[in-house]
Design a protein around this motif. Structure first.
Motif, PDB file in Angstrom:
ATOM      1  N   ARG A 208      -6.338   4.128  -4.821  1.00 53.23           N
ATOM      2  CA  ARG A 208      -7.218   4.082  -6.006  1.00 53.23           C
ATOM      3  C   ARG A 208      -7.640   5.493  -6.386  1.00 53.23           C
ATOM      4  O   ARG A 208      -7.719   6.384  -5.549  1.00 53.23           O
ATOM      5  CB  ARG A 208      -8.452   3.210  -5.707  1.00 53.23           C
ATOM      6  CG  ARG A 208      -8.062   1.775  -5.415  1.00 53.23           C
ATOM      7  CD  ARG A 208      -9.243   0.948  -4.946  1.00 53.23           C
ATOM      8  NE  ARG A 208     -10.224   0.747  -6.007  1.00 53.23           N
ATOM      9  CZ  ARG A 208     -11.283  -0.065  -5.878  1.00 53.23           C
ATOM     10  NH1 ARG A 208     -11.487  -0.736  -4.759  1.00 53.23           N
ATOM     11  NH2 ARG A 208     -12.139  -0.201  -6.871  1.00 53.23           N
ATOM     12  N   ALA A 213     -13.877   6.535 -10.332  1.00 58.99           N
ATOM     13  CA  ALA A 213     -13.827   5.221 -10.975  1.00 58.99           C
ATOM     14  C   ALA A 213     -12.969   4.240 -10.173  1.00 58.99           C
ATOM     15  O   ALA A 213     -13.185   3.033 -10.228  1.00 58.99           O
ATOM     16  CB  ALA A 213     -13.302   5.349 -12.395  1.00 58.99           C
ATOM     17  N   PHE A 215      -9.653   3.359 -10.260  1.00 60.90           N
ATOM     18  CA  PHE A 215      -8.616   2.513 -10.855  1.00 60.90           C
ATOM     19  C   PHE A 215      -7.354   2.566  -9.982  1.00 60.90           C
ATOM     20  O   PHE A 215      -6.969   3.645  -9.523  1.00 60.90           O
ATOM     21  CB  PHE A 215      -8.312   2.995 -12.277  1.00 60.90           C
ATOM     22  CG  PHE A 215      -7.508   2.013 -13.075  1.00 60.90           C
ATOM     23  CD1 PHE A 215      -8.132   0.945 -13.696  1.00 60.90           C
ATOM     24  CD2 PHE A 215      -6.129   2.149 -13.186  1.00 60.90           C
ATOM     25  CE1 PHE A 215      -7.391   0.020 -14.423  1.00 60.90           C
ATOM     26  CE2 PHE A 215      -5.384   1.225 -13.913  1.00 60.90           C
ATOM     27  CZ  PHE A 215      -6.007   0.166 -14.527  1.00 60.90           C
ATOM     28  N   GLU A 330     -13.659  14.052 -18.154  1.00 60.02           N
ATOM     29  CA  GLU A 330     -13.425  12.686 -18.634  1.00 60.02           C
ATOM     30  C   GLU A 330     -12.024  12.678 -19.216  1.00 60.02           C
ATOM     31  O   GLU A 330     -11.679  13.539 -20.015  1.00 60.02           O
ATOM     32  CB  GLU A 330     -14.484  12.340 -19.684  1.00 60.02           C
ATOM     33  CG  GLU A 330     -14.653  10.885 -19.983  1.00 60.02           C
ATOM     34  CD  GLU A 330     -13.633  10.334 -20.975  1.00 60.02           C
ATOM     35  OE1 GLU A 330     -13.555   9.110 -21.090  1.00 60.02           O
ATOM     36  OE2 GLU A 330     -12.903  11.105 -21.632  1.00 60.02           O
ATOM     37  N   SER A 439     -24.321  12.283 -11.832  1.00 58.67           N
ATOM     38  CA  SER A 439     -23.898  11.046 -12.483  1.00 58.67           C
ATOM     39  C   SER A 439     -23.826   9.883 -11.498  1.00 58.67           C
ATOM     40  O   SER A 439     -23.571   8.749 -11.890  1.00 58.67           O
ATOM     41  CB  SER A 439     -22.537  11.236 -13.162  1.00 58.67           C
ATOM     42  OG  SER A 439     -21.513  11.267 -12.197  1.00 58.67           O
ATOM     43  N   PHE A 454     -15.376   2.363  -2.486  1.00 58.21           N
ATOM     44  CA  PHE A 454     -15.426   1.852  -3.859  1.00 58.21           C
ATOM     45  C   PHE A 454     -16.294   0.610  -3.943  1.00 58.21           C
ATOM     46  O   PHE A 454     -16.946   0.361  -4.943  1.00 58.21           O
ATOM     47  CB  PHE A 454     -14.014   1.553  -4.365  1.00 58.21           C
ATOM     48  CG  PHE A 454     -13.174   2.790  -4.523  1.00 58.21           C
ATOM     49  CD1 PHE A 454     -13.453   3.696  -5.542  1.00 58.21           C
ATOM     50  CD2 PHE A 454     -12.130   3.063  -3.654  1.00 58.21           C
ATOM     51  CE1 PHE A 454     -12.684   4.843  -5.686  1.00 58.21           C
ATOM     52  CE2 PHE A 454     -11.362   4.207  -3.795  1.00 58.21           C
ATOM     53  CZ  PHE A 454     -11.645   5.109  -4.817  1.00 58.21           C
ATOM     54  N   CYS A 534     -19.050   7.205 -23.641  1.00 58.77           N
ATOM     55  CA  CYS A 534     -18.165   7.498 -22.512  1.00 58.77           C
ATOM     56  C   CYS A 534     -18.943   7.552 -21.206  1.00 58.77           C
ATOM     57  O   CYS A 534     -20.161   7.400 -21.165  1.00 58.77           O
ATOM     58  CB  CYS A 534     -17.445   8.829 -22.738  1.00 58.77           C
ATOM     59  SG  CYS A 534     -18.485  10.244 -22.403  1.00 58.77           S
ATOM     60  N   GLY A 535     -18.229   7.831 -20.159  1.00 57.33           N
ATOM     61  CA  GLY A 535     -18.816   7.862 -18.827  1.00 57.33           C
ATOM     62  C   GLY A 535     -19.940   8.865 -18.675  1.00 57.33           C
ATOM     63  O   GLY A 535     -20.870   8.639 -17.898  1.00 57.33           O
ATOM     64  N   GLN A 538     -22.939   7.165 -20.160  1.00 59.12           N
ATOM     65  CA  GLN A 538     -23.249   5.953 -19.408  1.00 59.12           C
ATOM     66  C   GLN A 538     -23.862   6.262 -18.044  1.00 59.12           C
ATOM     67  O   GLN A 538     -24.461   5.397 -17.415  1.00 59.12           O
ATOM     68  CB  GLN A 538     -21.987   5.097 -19.251  1.00 59.12           C
ATOM     69  CG  GLN A 538     -21.592   4.418 -20.556  1.00 59.12           C
ATOM     70  CD  GLN A 538     -20.112   4.084 -20.628  1.00 59.12           C
ATOM     71  OE1 GLN A 538     -19.417   4.100 -19.616  1.00 59.12           O
ATOM     72  NE2 GLN A 538     -19.626   3.799 -21.823  1.00 59.12           N
ATOM     73  N   THR A 539     -23.718   7.496 -17.578  1.00 57.64           N
ATOM     74  CA  THR A 539     -24.305   7.847 -16.279  1.00 57.64           C
ATOM     75  C   THR A 539     -25.398   8.916 -16.395  1.00 57.64           C
ATOM     76  O   THR A 539     -26.028   9.246 -15.395  1.00 57.64           O
ATOM     77  CB  THR A 539     -23.214   8.392 -15.321  1.00 57.64           C
ATOM     78  OG1 THR A 539     -22.566   9.496 -15.945  1.00 57.64           O
ATOM     79  CG2 THR A 539     -22.179   7.329 -14.992  1.00 57.64           C
TER      80      THR A 539
END
Lengths: 590, 238
Positions: A208, A213, A215, A330, A439, A454, A534-535, A538-539
């Motif tokens: 990941r 994040a 993913f 980002e 963040s 995670f 965006c992130g 959001q943080t």
């Protein structure tokens, strides 16, 4: 002069093929050549590219390392991030002001030296620190400053300064990143199987994304591979800007070979011919070494055409420098920046794997993720999947700094508890731990039994330790200030909300706060968190929101009980006027 | 039903949409008003104001950019979202210097009308009181940055509709501002009153000169019915 300047600029623009998407390289080259980017230069760049001046100004004005005013021949950028200030950056700053006779943001009257502040430069384990014309100087103390200023004034080679040293500070090595590597082994393994086979191996490892994040990397590569496009791109995100993170510094300086191996096999997996390493401007001092490594790999047939003798497998890497903007970490902002624009994030969908760099399918991966990928191909997905926890396989690099005996980089297995991490770093009497940088979240001791993973505490790797004597809310104020500085400004909630959060928090910390201010802090914070694009946005409220919930007592102790008090002191605000009118406040009320 | 129809719900109501539409476009056609400021139907979405944020399957997304999909569950007119939208509008009021009673656009202003519709009567947050630059150098249009909400409509309109690039942004974060394609001001750009960009501003930041008060107060766009009424009127006919 003007004509001469115009021709210099035309030459630079020609050198980059009059390609508008290379505007970042063009303006950086002009900046180096002319010292700054005047409105006249901006117009000349636009003219040479055949675009509008407003587009160039838009881009140039966005980045902290691009100046539109004349600067000194030497630019000192003192880092004033939280850890640096904990370690005395303010005192070092005072010493610089005294030695140069100027304030921050100013240039000496002789036009030779400019003094600026900058956010984290990836050296929090050796704080306080600064970049002098890009050269990192570390572990500074106020008494070093006169000598440094003298060396600058005398035009000495900055690299000869005793402070011009970056300690590696890898305190704990693991089996994935900081392990011996046989150059080309992973790549040869990759091309012995199909691209799908490579993705399958990564999938078996359950790798990941290491940026935070999380993913699944195999899924990202699979989406990208299958997306239709004229070209596919592999982008490595080496823009680690989260205050308190410096792990990529060690990878880029010690494991570049592993990284480029990972990038190349990723290119093979997704079907890319071109890879881009987006390197933050703060790490420019590592550029020449990285370029040399690329040249070596080209020479060995590990980059370029028919790599490792495989007919038709062509892949090369270019390094794209950034220019000082946290937001470019980002992924969509990074792509915009690499295309020569302001680093404003994009709305998703579409995702970069569908519409990325130059509108083509693009996989953006973290430095550490790509290193893991190379190791997985070398040792097998199954081997990797046995390290760590079920949902967080492998190891994680932690950048630990702040109040501890042994700040530095630790390669640990996922699942390690905060308590164990603190013991490892030699931290005692810890008041709080900031997991994941500003963040991320501020963790209270009751949560020190939780694990880095995670599924529990995800982090890109920044771990900042606050000892019991730190003014924690003051640190949160500085984090919030950082977001004000780094918000790109594209969307309203983040652009305005971060400033409002800062003002409100300052009101509370200055002793003018009430319960209602705490409620408003929470309401502003939730708006920024929920509504931002965006992130980053959001943080951005996390320093405030996570301490409001985890350290409510600290806020309670700062507020007054009244339901409302103004954010300013009336008497103080009217002082000058009253004095001029020879009246008292009582007199006014009467 | 044609296979080219996408079906989803907004606040429980079933909506039919065409593929490639955004949630905003589909909602507008169905007569459902989603509050917005930077969105304009003739422009590519900018995603600046975030006032149109809805929840798609529980996650906040901007309706102006989010594509419709079969079966998505959209929440729009909820107390939670309207409160968050009201907060953003309040942010914009305290960021700029908006003096509605003395503004020529009062009554036609989308910022003011959206504030009223969301129930914001007076901002409670501290004003930032920033000094903003006024540019009256253009013969036909004036630019009063005091009223700019950085929605980027003029930037997009000039590029996408007028083919000119008269406007752009400058700086970042709270210092971001509208800038123009000349070294000295709007007067040196190619902007004319006929440009779409000149009349697409949702507030009184860009105003065509010599037209003030031609529509008297009381007969302006939002004097009698709230903003969004035109969209909602469609609902009766859908």
């Amino acid at each position: 002069m003007a004509e001469n300047q115009a021709s210099v600029i035309r030459q630079i623009v020609d050198q980059f093929g009059k390609d508008r998407s290379r505007l970042m390289n063009i303006v950086r080259a002009v900046h180096v050549k002319l010292g700054y980017l005047s409105e006249e230069s901006i117009g000349q760049i636009a003219e040479a590219l055949g675009i509008h001046r407003v587009e160039v100004r838009d881009m140039v004005s966005f980045y902290a390392f691009l100046s539109r005013k004349p600067t000194g021949k030497t630019v000192i950028r003192l880092c004033n991030a939280v850890v640096e200030r904990m370690k005395g950056a303010d005192q070092v700053g005072e010493a610089f002001k005294k030695a140069l006779g100027i304030s921050f943001g100013q240039t000496t009257p002789d036009g030779k030296v400019t003094l600026e502040h900058t956010s984290c430069i990836g050296l929090s384990d050796q704080a306080p620190n600064a970049l002098v014309n890009g050269v990192p100087i570390t572990n500074l103390s106020p008494k070093d400053v006169p000598m440094i200023v003298k060396a600058i004034r005398d035009g000495e080679d900055l690299l000869n300064l005793p402070q011009a040293e970056v300690d590696l500070n890898v305190r704990k090595t693991g089996d994935v990143i900081f392990a011996p590597m046989e150059r080309g082994a992973a790549l040869r393994k990759a091309i012995s199987i199909t691209p799908e086979g490579v993705i399958n191996e990564i999938n078996k490892a359950r790798l990941r994304g290491r940026g935070g994040a999380g993913f699944p990397t195999a899924m990202k590569w699979d989406f990208c591979r299958k997306a239709q496009g004229e070209a596919h791109y592999l982008v490595c995100n080496a823009d680690e800007g989260e205050p308190g993170t410096f792990k990529d510094r060690a990878i880029l300086s010690e494991c570049a070979d592993l990284l480029f191996e990972g990038m190349t096999l990723a290119g093979y997996a997704i079907g890319a011919k071109e890879g881009i390493l987006y390197l933050r401007a703060e790490y420019e001092y590592m550029l020449s070494k990285l370029e040399r490594m690329l040249a070596k790999r080209r020479h060995l047939g590990l980059l370029g055409e028919n790599i490792c003798g495989l007919e038709g497998f062509t892949f090369d890497i270019r390094i794209q420098m950034g220019a000082g903007a946290y937001i470019c970490g980002e992924e969509s902002a990074l792509i915009e920046s690499a295309e020569g624009k302001r680093g404003a994030p994009r709305d998703r969908p579409p995702f970069p794997v569908q519409v990325g760099y130059m509108g083509q399918p693009t996989s953006v991966n973290n430095v550490e993720t790509l290193c893991c990928a190379a190791r997985i191909l070398e040792k097998g997905g199954e081997w990797f999947s046995k390290i760590g926890t079920k949902d967080s396989t492998g190891t994680k690099l932690l950048s630990i700094s702040g109040d501890c005996e042994h700040p530095g980089i630790y390669e640990v297995e996922y699942g390690i508890t905060v308590a164990k991490m603190l013991a490892m770093a030699g931290a005692e009497d810890t008041q709080a731990v900031q997991v994941g940088g500003p963040s991320g979240r501020c963790l209270a001791p009751k949560d020190f039994g939780r694990g880095i993973s995670f599924e529990d505490l995800p982090t890109g790797g920044s771990i900042i330790i606050f000892g019991k004597n730190r003014d924690l809310l003051e640190c949160m104020r500085q984090f919030t200030e950082f977001f004000v500085e780094e918000s790109c400004g594209w969307c309203a909630p983040c652009r305005v909300g971060t400033t409002l959060l800062l003002k409100k928090l300052e009101k509370v910390l200055e002793g003018h706060g009430t319960r209602r201010d705490l409620e408003e802090l929470e309401s502003i914070g939730k708006t920024v968190k929920t509504m931002s694009r965006c992130g980053l946005g959001q943080t951005a409220a996390n320093p405030v929101l996570t301490t409001l919930s985890g350290f409510a007592g600290l806020y309670e102790a700062r507020i007054k009980s009244e339901d409302y008090i103004p954010s300013f002191d009336l008497e103080k605000a009217m002082e000058a006027g009253l004095k001029a009118a020879n009246r008292t406040l009582e007199g006014v009320h009467a | 039903m044609s296979k080219d129809t996408i079906t989803f719900t907004i606040d429980g109501a079933e909506i039919n949409a065409k593929p490639n539409q955004t949630v905003m476009q589909a909602a507008d056609e169905a007569g459902i008003y989603i509050p917005r400021l930077c969105y304009h139907k003739d422009l590519m979405p900018g995603g600046h104001c975030r006032v149109c944020t809805v929840k798609v399957n529980g996650r906040p997304q901007s309706a102006c950019t989010f594509p419709v999909n079969n079966g998505i569950v959209v929440e729009n007119d909820t107390e939670e979202l309207n409160a968050l939208r009201r907060n953003i509008v309040e942010f914009l009021f305290v960021e700029g210097n908006h003096f509605c009673p003395s503004c020529e656009t009062s009554g036609n202003c989308e910022l003011q009308a959206t504030a009223y519709r969301l129930g914001l009567l007076a901002p409670q947050l501290p004003y930032l009181n920033k000094e903003r630059e006024l540019d009256a150098s253009n013969k036909e249009v004036y630019l009063d940055r005091n009223r700019c909400i950085l929605c980027g409509r003029c930037v997009r309109a000039s590029k996408q509709l007028d083919g000119k690039n008269v406007f752009g942004f400058e700086n970042r974060g709270i210092n971001k501002r509208l800038t123009v394609d000349s070294p000295d001001g709007l007067g040196e750009t190619s902007l004319t009153a006929k440009d779409k960009a000149a009349s697409i501003c949702p507030t009184g930041c860009l105003v065509v000169k010599r037209q003030a008060y031609q529509t008297p107060v009381g007969k302006r766009d939002y004097d009698k019915t709230p903003i969004g009424s035109d969209i909602e009127r469609k609902k009766a006919t859908v």
